[in-house]
Design a protein around this motif. Structure first.
Motif, PDB file in Angstrom:
ATOM      1  N   HIS D 155       0.877  -1.149  -0.215  1.00  0.00           N
ATOM      2  CA  HIS D 155      -0.149   0.476   0.133  1.00  0.00           C
ATOM      3  C   HIS D 155       1.021   1.373  -0.007  1.00  0.00           C
ATOM      4  O   HIS D 155       0.537   2.310   0.896  1.00  0.00           O
ATOM      5  CB  HIS D 155      -0.818  -0.002   1.123  1.00  0.00           C
ATOM      6  N   ARG D 167     -10.113  -1.854   3.944  1.00  0.00           N
ATOM      7  CA  ARG D 167     -10.410  -3.714   3.376  1.00  0.00           C
ATOM      8  C   ARG D 167     -10.628  -4.497   4.105  1.00  0.00           C
ATOM      9  O   ARG D 167     -11.550  -4.922   4.709  1.00  0.00           O
ATOM     10  CB  ARG D 167      -9.601  -3.050   2.445  1.00  0.00           C
ATOM     11  N   GLU D 170     -13.573  -4.276   6.302  1.00  0.00           N
ATOM     12  CA  GLU D 170     -14.394  -4.656   6.055  1.00  0.00           C
ATOM     13  C   GLU D 170     -14.136  -6.418   6.268  1.00  0.00           C
ATOM     14  O   GLU D 170     -15.768  -7.118   6.481  1.00  0.00           O
ATOM     15  CB  GLU D 170     -15.078  -4.914   4.548  1.00  0.00           C
ATOM     16  N   ILE D 171     -13.017  -6.533   6.070  1.00  0.00           N
ATOM     17  CA  ILE D 171     -12.790  -8.052   6.403  1.00  0.00           C
ATOM     18  C   ILE D 171     -13.489  -8.434   8.291  1.00  0.00           C
ATOM     19  O   ILE D 171     -13.667  -9.474   9.072  1.00  0.00           O
ATOM     20  CB  ILE D 171     -11.546  -8.542   6.457  1.00  0.00           C
ATOM     21  N   ALA D 274      -7.262 -11.785  15.662  1.00  0.00           N
ATOM     22  CA  ALA D 274      -7.602 -10.905  14.798  1.00  0.00           C
ATOM     23  C   ALA D 274      -7.532 -10.393  13.895  1.00  0.00           C
ATOM     24  O   ALA D 274      -7.302 -10.129  12.935  1.00  0.00           O
ATOM     25  CB  ALA D 274      -9.238 -11.176  15.117  1.00  0.00           C
ATOM     26  N   TYR D 277      -4.166 -11.234  11.378  1.00  0.00           N
ATOM     27  CA  TYR D 277      -4.178 -12.295  10.678  1.00  0.00           C
ATOM     28  C   TYR D 277      -4.639 -11.330   9.744  1.00  0.00           C
ATOM     29  O   TYR D 277      -4.716 -11.340   8.620  1.00  0.00           O
ATOM     30  CB  TYR D 277      -4.969 -13.846  11.124  1.00  0.00           C
ATOM     31  N   ILE D 278      -5.605 -10.364  10.222  1.00  0.00           N
ATOM     32  CA  ILE D 278      -6.647  -9.535   8.988  1.00  0.00           C
ATOM     33  C   ILE D 278      -5.559  -8.714   8.806  1.00  0.00           C
ATOM     34  O   ILE D 278      -5.483  -8.198   7.347  1.00  0.00           O
ATOM     35  CB  ILE D 278      -7.656  -8.738   9.961  1.00  0.00           C
ATOM     36  N   SER D 280      -2.166  -9.238   8.334  1.00  0.00           N
ATOM     37  CA  SER D 280      -1.608  -9.692   7.549  1.00  0.00           C
ATOM     38  C   SER D 280      -2.296 -10.252   5.658  1.00  0.00           C
ATOM     39  O   SER D 280      -1.053 -10.270   4.479  1.00  0.00           O
ATOM     40  CB  SER D 280      -0.938 -11.202   7.323  1.00  0.00           C
ATOM     41  N   LEU D 281      -3.404 -11.101   6.080  1.00  0.00           N
ATOM     42  CA  LEU D 281      -3.978 -11.107   4.823  1.00  0.00           C
ATOM     43  C   LEU D 281      -4.612 -10.348   3.693  1.00  0.00           C
ATOM     44  O   LEU D 281      -4.146 -10.293   2.844  1.00  0.00           O
ATOM     45  CB  LEU D 281      -5.974 -11.543   5.416  1.00  0.00           C
ATOM     46  N   ASP D 282      -4.755  -8.823   5.022  1.00  0.00           N
ATOM     47  CA  ASP D 282      -5.031  -8.150   3.615  1.00  0.00           C
ATOM     48  C   ASP D 282      -3.927  -7.454   3.260  1.00  0.00           C
ATOM     49  O   ASP D 282      -3.501  -7.498   1.556  1.00  0.00           O
ATOM     50  CB  ASP D 282      -5.586  -6.579   4.625  1.00  0.00           C
ATOM     51  N   LYS D 284      -0.549  -9.114   2.744  1.00  0.00           N
ATOM     52  CA  LYS D 284       0.071  -9.938   1.293  1.00  0.00           C
ATOM     53  C   LYS D 284      -0.687 -10.078   0.467  1.00  0.00           C
ATOM     54  O   LYS D 284       0.181  -9.845  -0.383  1.00  0.00           O
ATOM     55  CB  LYS D 284       0.264 -11.452   2.508  1.00  0.00           C
ATOM     56  N   LEU D 285      -2.193  -9.943   0.733  1.00  0.00           N
ATOM     57  CA  LEU D 285      -2.461  -9.727  -0.940  1.00  0.00           C
ATOM     58  C   LEU D 285      -2.310  -8.197  -1.960  1.00  0.00           C
ATOM     59  O   LEU D 285      -2.250  -9.087  -2.887  1.00  0.00           O
ATOM     60  CB  LEU D 285      -4.057 -10.216  -0.491  1.00  0.00           C
ATOM     61  N   GLN D 286      -2.543  -8.064  -1.360  1.00  0.00           N
ATOM     62  CA  GLN D 286      -2.260  -6.424  -2.105  1.00  0.00           C
ATOM     63  C   GLN D 286      -1.438  -6.158  -2.393  1.00  0.00           C
ATOM     64  O   GLN D 286      -0.481  -6.475  -3.316  1.00  0.00           O
ATOM     65  CB  GLN D 286      -2.540  -4.920  -0.937  1.00  0.00           C
ATOM     66  N   ALA D 288       0.463  -9.203  -4.227  1.00  0.00           N
ATOM     67  CA  ALA D 288       0.398  -9.588  -4.903  1.00  0.00           C
ATOM     68  C   ALA D 288      -0.205  -9.461  -5.725  1.00  0.00           C
ATOM     69  O   ALA D 288      -0.506  -9.274  -7.022  1.00  0.00           O
ATOM     70  CB  ALA D 288      -0.414 -11.459  -4.228  1.00  0.00           C
ATOM     71  N   GLU D 289      -1.368  -8.507  -5.454  1.00  0.00           N
ATOM     72  CA  GLU D 289      -2.971  -8.297  -6.803  1.00  0.00           C
ATOM     73  C   GLU D 289      -2.032  -6.553  -7.211  1.00  0.00           C
ATOM     74  O   GLU D 289      -1.811  -6.544  -8.597  1.00  0.00           O
ATOM     75  CB  GLU D 289      -3.840  -7.714  -5.692  1.00  0.00           C
TER      76      GLU D 289
END
Lengths: 318, 318, 318, 318, 318, 318
Positions: D155, D167, D170-171, D274, D277-278, D280-282, D284-286, D288-289
């Motif tokens: 980001h 984001r 939202e999760i 929570a 991990y939320i 990390s998930l956001d 790491k995926l960003q 990659a995206e």
């Protein structure tokens, strides 16, 4: 006579055993009573035992590492087998039992192992390397024949150190034939001396380590053996900074490969690399072989083994 | 004369410098032309330099570690300052310059540092410890006065090793006064010898390390110093396994604290613990002090420093 | 009166002790009977104890941290000494015993330690730093005089925190004299505050930690002390982002050196480096000194000490 | 106009770009000549560029972060694309170009992101938590709308921080619906504040980080945000040790999970688990995206990405 | 009937329980007497128990995993609660109790979970991926409905695996809606199969794992599931090296993220990254939720939880 | 003809070489000119080279992996040797040169290595193990004869994989004779298959790896070979969960020993332990032997070798 490895819960037995550990303790009751808290062993294994009905006269009769005749029964206590001793006495000459039959030992006779070690040393072509090795072997004296290679880790029995050394020499010779660029004299000298200072690091009797020595704890067998090579060089008039002396010390110092495993330098000669992996190969396989050998018939998995990444080993059978 | 530390892009200068590194190379063009790829230094720092218009006669005049007079200009090349040499010649006697003025050195005179070290050694009350220390100091000879303590890490300059040793002795004495249970003789001996084998591990001249020696790479200064103590004990007739010898070797062997930092054993005496932390305290603070001292006026952050967890250091000003 | 450290198996004794832990439990038998599962201590050490013949009246008489008179006998139970209590009663005024005599405490009186701390704080030349330190010391109040520095690790006794702080101040002053480039005000402030929030992290009484507080577990003393500095700055009208505030917080936050040891940032000022190593030097040596001090006469090795890389310490004697 | 991402070796172009970095340097030749060493960017990417024929008048015309019109050609230099600028001038009003069109930005408008953040804050039911969050959001002011979340990691563009926050909200809402035992107010507050001090840790403009601030380096955004909560509590009259304040600080302090990743404490509430991990998930995926989005048509593998265990990412296509 | 979770020291009870573990042992006394060393459980928890007065007839009546009626009393033994059984008999049909009521199970009915799993599998748009998933689900058969996801770590109860899978599918669907660039078919397939071979790795009954299978220990569920996909591809005629098969195996193989956590390759597709973090998020939160759910009323901290960095979890209440 | 290993700065030469890498690039000048950026190799080593005076006609004549005749001169560029090509042309039939003479290859002929491998496979006594091995060897086909074992690590040349395999078989046979308890069939099968999937993991030609395949990156040779065994078992009608299949897969999966080195399970049979250490011994010694073999006469130290803990290796000569 019942082998310790074959004892199971409920079995009664009479036989001779080695009194591996011996202590007089007192019960918690009032009045407190004496009892023996002991460990009995034979070549097949060991078990802890209690003897409750101690008479005052008996208290001074026994000492660790003596042979005894025991009549007892095997019980389960906190998930483990334990012997309840009913009668116990010292073995006497007429019993015709010998300590050597009651301890775990390498599968090859000590004399043969020592002979192989000394012959190999004498075959080192380079006179200076041979001199350094001979000096250190002589320094160790009789311990070479019976010392174990470790307290618990691997080759922890009578002649374990010599057995480990001889096996490594065999592999080393094979690898040197396979890869002639290796300096066979140096690799042999390294194998012969890599663990030689364990004879000073550990205090052992009959292949059983009772404790680490002061030098063992404060210096360790790796740095200690390195100082022995310096001492040998001084006595033999070989300059301490000659490449031969340095290369031999390097083999000893680096044979654990990494700093966190105890080596102050990492392998930087081909012979040092060979030494480390031959050492690992022999030690790890011996741990597996010994653990599988001690596994009761019909069981598939050994207990977890610290030196094998804390893994249990599965007996491959098909 | 322009100090190297004060040079900036575009500045022209004439002055005397030490030719720290010197190599004749060839350009890629056709025909290839000779040029000098050199490093100039003075006590304030160093810069790489190029001299393009080399005449055949000049090629054989220069050698590393000689003093030269240079006329040149400073340029930016790949984000770094670099000197373009226009004229260069060897310094001659009439120039009245001395090498000692061009090298980085400890802030205390070498003779004073050596004097302090020798006086401290002579004040060790225990005769055997004193003998061991004296033997090792004598073995090192003249190197004690000028050797650096490291190639790049810390105290990497003329008399760096002696300076580091003397500072540690000061802290050690303070700590022994604070905690009388410590064995002051032993701690002093350990401080005096902990890095003593760096004189053999490193090949250095004028405080500048050119390379690691064979012993340095294959044995390392830690295990090496341990063998020196053995040698000293043999020569002095002190048994190698006497607690004093063992305790002193332990201090040397354990002073890097952890296996991954190069120590084959970990500190197990109070003096060994003291030695490790006094060593760290002095070395780390010196790295910070040197880096801040080299920081141009007005800048707040030093470059990243490998020995300080690769962190840059901030100049505390308020 | 028998000191706990001098008790051995079989010895009978009568004396006063501190009831460090106290719980009423029930035996497994039928019918289950009440017994006391307790820990007795004095300034020399502690032992667990059982009192089997509890009368209903006795059950409500005792509470943790009270002084008691005990008649008992020492027994071995599972390899450890344990006291079998025959008689026990609360100490009364006429017994003339004081709690302060039964707890482990720093070797310097609490009032003297606090005085040194407050004098040092008052000598900080920079008014803002002095203000920040004074605010935090005042916030802690009385706890400064008696809190331990840790639950088990080091300085885990009455006035342990103040003692650790004062000793570090001594070393810090020495280092600042040795290296004048250091900011002595800042280093002093850092030493005074680095562990100050342990008074909130731990719940302690008489130098004995019973548990970690909610803030201690969820925030930790490092981040907590950092918020106290912010609070102090707000109250005193010092901008929270002024270099002084930031530099002081940095010392606190980085004093454990590495992330895996609990510091969210690593030392990046010379004072922060000094603080970390002074802290380590003092804490580690104290662990060794305390362990050696508790070692029975004639023994050479302490038990393994978690904070010293889990190593036992050898008493250097020659 | 040619997008930077579409440039290939040899292509000539004219267009408007953002002058992301700008420096006047000098060539090595004699006489040395000025040239511009610059970085041009647009929303699709960035390239370094050189402008060799600088006239004295031009040197003072340009500054970083200005819009320029460039005519140039793309070349390969050391395996990388580089622009050779033939002509360059500042953009003027008549060109009708806006900086916002030339920078990388989150795919949702800043105003919308800020609106979502503020609405969510206002919906926190617990008045004290809401107050703490509102205070910190207000403290950040305008930076909330445009700050990136990192220098390079993830980001790292205009509104990156707000986008990441929205984001995660939202999760977080989804997970709270899935697991009603979670305290939704606390988790929301934690998400809103976990990276809030990045606005102080980083110095950024137009979503581009130029450097870390003093507070950023010496305190770090994690400990810094924790002090902001203390400040907020003080201003709002909420006790700093109330469970709400402590739990919120715990979420911030522990959100990097491990000490070596920068968290001084580890997650010890379900909401803290929570949050980590939320996050990390956001993040790491960003990464990659974004990396896949920047990948030229037809290529299957992105470059190696530091934040993803230094792995390249494969575009899944079938 | 007393729930196990509600038992406290001293309470007497009569009720039905599941005989989770059962062994006949012998006391140490002379003569040794038989006793039952058992573990009783219900859906709320479990406790170990002893039944001392075993009659010869009773020894052959019981077996693990049967329902029993017990009359007993709760006692404290070595700091832990333990049941002393006074009377015990097998449950009979007339008692009207069902095993399903005595075991810990997922909060959603097994049939519903399986239905969701199968519906999701059937909705995978890509026929080949759907075929691979269906093959593996069919291979598992009935175990899908009742297997736990682990021995102790997380979701270690009846239908734990299916419950974990369904929850992850929910999160996965949410993330795919949030980030449409993700391949939803692939992510779903990965979630459905990532732990599928736990049905072979573990030997379980009623949601309780008794041991790891040979395949579980020597191959592990990760590599095992990967071979199942190969098997499925062979049976379905899909080339084993087609990108779909490879991508699906990659998700399975990399879902533990790091080598030290058991993954031979690290995530290199966006879907693999998503899978790993969704898995962690769900597993870690479930551990926290289960531990907090088992916490007695009024307690704030759970025991330490291995899978949560060995931290205790605090119940957030305000 | 000059061997590449014998080239030194300034030497001019004419000879045949293999065009290992070939790319047409453009200079930075104006106008940009074409040049060849190439790598020339022979069996003794490789060097990068530039050919500046490329004519348009020449651009399309060359391609990687072709034989060329080159006239050039060796220069030093950035501390490294580089060839300046003056003339270059394709080799033609009349030149009488063969590619096989220009590539690095194992010291034993490929046909002999393959013959040994196939003979060993045929001598596996257990029909099922033999079938599994034969299936996998057949699957690999011709690649068995020429594939390297790695891209850069070890045995990175023509027939490197077969050579590594044969040498390991020799050691394995020796160890099985030394320790008869080992299952020789299983160890042989494990050696034959442990790296077999490198033929799919790597894309190689003439012993030179150009890249990793998709399966190589997303699955890796370890998990891939495990699926091949499953495939073989299915085709041969051997149950996939039979102990033989499982034990063989275990050897493959565990042969990197630790998770961080790529093995999803750790060795848990004696044969798996043997395989790992035999593999290490052979690979590490080969790295050392190859590096020493490539060392110019008179030099003592190789470059640093990544696979040997990043250490340089010293040539032991005395």
């Amino acid at each position: 006579m019942t082998l310790i490895r074959e004892m199971s819960s409920g079995s009664e037995f009479v036989g001779f055993y080695l009194l591996r550990e011996f202590e007089v303790k007192q019960t918690n009751g009032t009045p407190a009573k004496d009892y023996f808290d002991i460990v009995l062993c034979d070549a097949s294994g060991q078990l802890s035992a209690k003897y409750w009905d101690v008479s005052p006269a008996e208290k001074s009769l026994f000492a660790p590492m003596g042979l005894v005749k025991v009549q007892g029964v095997v019980q389960l206590y906190r998930e483990k087998l334990q012997i309840k001793v009913n009668r116990i006495r010292l073995a006497v000459e007429q019993d015709g039992v010998a300590i050597a039959d009651f301890i775990k030992a390498a599968p090859i006779a000590a004399a043969d192992l020592v002979h192989t070690i000394q012959r190999t040393a004498s075959e080192i072509a380079d006179a200076e390397l041979r001199g350094l090795v001979d000096y250190c072997l002589a320094k160790v004296g009789d311990k070479l024949s019976h010392y174990p290679a470790a307290k618990t880790h691997h080759h922890n029995y009578y002649s374990g150190l010599a057995y480990h050394t001889v096996r490594m020499l065999e592999i080393g010779d094979f690898i040197c034939r396979q890869r002639p660029f290796l300096n066979a004299d140096l690799l042999r000298a390294g194998i012969l001396l890599h663990d030689i200072a364990k004879t000073e690091e550990l205090t052992a009797s009959l292949g059983i380590v009772s404790e680490y020595s002061l030098q063992g704890r404060l210096i360790g067998h790796i740095a200690l053996a390195s100082t022995w090579v310096t001492e040998a060089a001084l006595k033999l008039g070989i300059p301490a900074d000659s490449p031969k002396v340095v290369a031999l010390q390097h083999l000893i110092l680096s044979h654990h490969n990494l700093g966190e495993w105890g080596s102050p330098v990492q392998p930087q000669t081909a012979e040092a690399i060979a030494l480390h992996y031959i050492d690992s190969l022999d030690a790890k396989l011996q741990m597996a072989e010994d653990a599988l050998g001690a596994l009761p018939e019909g069981e598939a998995w050994t207990p977890m083994i610290r030196g094998l990444e804390n893994k249990a080993i599965y007996r491959t059978v098909f």
